[in-house]
Design an enzyme around this catalytic site. Sequence first.
Site, PDB file in Angstrom:
ATOM      1  NE  ARG A  66      83.277   0.979 -41.357  1.00  0.00           N
ATOM      2  CZ  ARG A  66      83.913   1.825 -42.379  1.00  0.00           C
ATOM      3  NH1 ARG A  66      84.384   3.151 -42.207  1.00  0.00           N
ATOM      4  NH2 ARG A  66      83.765   1.411 -43.401  1.00  0.00           N
ATOM      5  CD  GLU A 103      86.804   3.417 -56.638  1.00  0.00           C
ATOM      6  OE1 GLU A 103      86.695   3.047 -55.669  1.00  0.00           O
ATOM      7  OE2 GLU A 103      87.794   3.968 -57.186  1.00  0.00           O
TER       8      GLU A 103
HETATM    9  O1  PRP Z   1      79.623   7.101 -49.357  1.00  0.00           O
HETATM   10  P1  PRP Z   1      79.996   5.856 -49.954  1.00  0.00           P
HETATM   11  O2  PRP Z   1      81.038   5.580 -50.879  1.00  0.00           O
HETATM   12  O3  PRP Z   1      78.796   4.945 -49.911  1.00  0.00           O
HETATM   13  O4  PRP Z   1      80.830   4.996 -48.533  1.00  0.00           O
HETATM   14  C1  PRP Z   1      80.403   5.351 -47.436  1.00  0.00           C
HETATM   15  C2  PRP Z   1      80.036   3.821 -46.780  1.00  0.00           C
HETATM   16  O5  PRP Z   1      81.145   3.217 -46.695  1.00  0.00           O
HETATM   17  C3  PRP Z   1      81.309   2.567 -45.322  1.00  0.00           C
HETATM   18  O6  PRP Z   1      80.684   1.468 -45.168  1.00  0.00           O
HETATM   19  P2  PRP Z   1      81.055   0.092 -45.804  1.00  0.00           P
HETATM   20  O7  PRP Z   1      80.253  -0.287 -46.817  1.00  0.00           O
HETATM   21  O8  PRP Z   1      82.560   0.005 -46.124  1.00  0.00           O
HETATM   22  O9  PRP Z   1      80.542  -0.923 -44.572  1.00  0.00           O
HETATM   23  P3  PRP Z   1      80.980  -1.506 -43.199  1.00  0.00           P
HETATM   24  O10 PRP Z   1      80.296  -0.301 -42.237  1.00  0.00           O
HETATM   25  O11 PRP Z   1      80.415  -2.745 -42.987  1.00  0.00           O
HETATM   26  O12 PRP Z   1      82.668  -1.402 -43.299  1.00  0.00           O
HETATM   27  C4  PRP Z   1      80.903   3.412 -44.445  1.00  0.00           C
HETATM   28  O13 PRP Z   1      80.724   3.125 -43.276  1.00  0.00           O
HETATM   29  C5  PRP Z   1      79.777   4.079 -45.391  1.00  0.00           C
HETATM   30  O14 PRP Z   1      78.353   3.105 -44.910  1.00  0.00           O
HETATM   31  N1  ADE Z   2      88.162   6.489 -46.772  1.00  0.00           N
HETATM   32  C1  ADE Z   2      87.281   5.633 -46.128  1.00  0.00           C
HETATM   33  N2  ADE Z   2      87.617   5.341 -44.991  1.00  0.00           N
HETATM   34  C2  ADE Z   2      86.607   4.735 -44.275  1.00  0.00           C
HETATM   35  N3  ADE Z   2      85.622   3.999 -44.524  1.00  0.00           N
HETATM   36  C3  ADE Z   2      85.233   4.471 -45.800  1.00  0.00           C
HETATM   37  N4  ADE Z   2      84.309   4.042 -46.673  1.00  0.00           N
HETATM   38  C4  ADE Z   2      84.569   4.680 -47.844  1.00  0.00           C
HETATM   39  N5  ADE Z   2      85.654   5.099 -47.931  1.00  0.00           N
HETATM   40  C5  ADE Z   2      86.245   5.141 -46.670  1.00  0.00           C
END
Ligand code: PRP
Ligand code: ADE
Length: 182
Positions: A66, A103
Amino acid sequence: MTLSKTERKIIEDSIREIKDFPKPGIVFKDITTLLSDKYAFGVLMNHLYQRYKEYNLDFIVGIDARGFIFASALAQMLGIGFVPIRKHGKLPYTTIGEKYSLEYGVDEVEIHIDAFRGQKDARVLLLDDLIATGGTANAAATLIKQAGAECVEACFVVTLTFLDGYKEVEKKTPVYSIIEVK
Ligand SMILES: O=P(O)(O)OC[C@H]1O[C@H](OP(=O)(O)OP(=O)(O)O)[C@H](O)[C@@H]1O
Ligand SMILES: Nc1ncnc2[nH]cnc12
């Protein structure tokens, strides 16, 4: 360049909340509704442009997946390069990797070793859609340094301040958040 209360509300209201995704207890912040709202997306990107045009940046780094959307758009607006940090095994050239805790278990993000094109001490903004535990952003900030650049700020569209993730990143680099979720 401050964001007005009205502008902040436009951005905040455009982000949809999905309860219990991807698992029970999580309130997922869905930015697809921000992206498809040309007005809200425009307010956000214009604010980021106004703020960061004064930073003398060389590159914007976005995190898979994202983060890529916002980071590549801003890089184009500023007329500078975009650099991706990707999940393990996705980048084709030689990489540097950094593991981080989830987690349950661990994950890893990677950057190309030559991501900053040999530019010494390139000034870099790290931009992602959201920070939760901070694991991903922390690992990304470490990689930027290891690849030879300076992370001058880490910016998040959404910061979950009820988690302490952002505090860990703040030890390394200034943090700027658009929307704070308490
Ligand atoms: O602070 P954290 O606990 O590390 O979480 C935040 C990360 O989680 C989500 O990405 P995700 O890994 O879900 O990947 P995506 O963008 O492909 O959905 C978000 O876009 C951040 O990069
Ligand atoms: N609550 C949340 N919503 C969207 N992206 C996330 N990545 C980690 N936690 C999230």
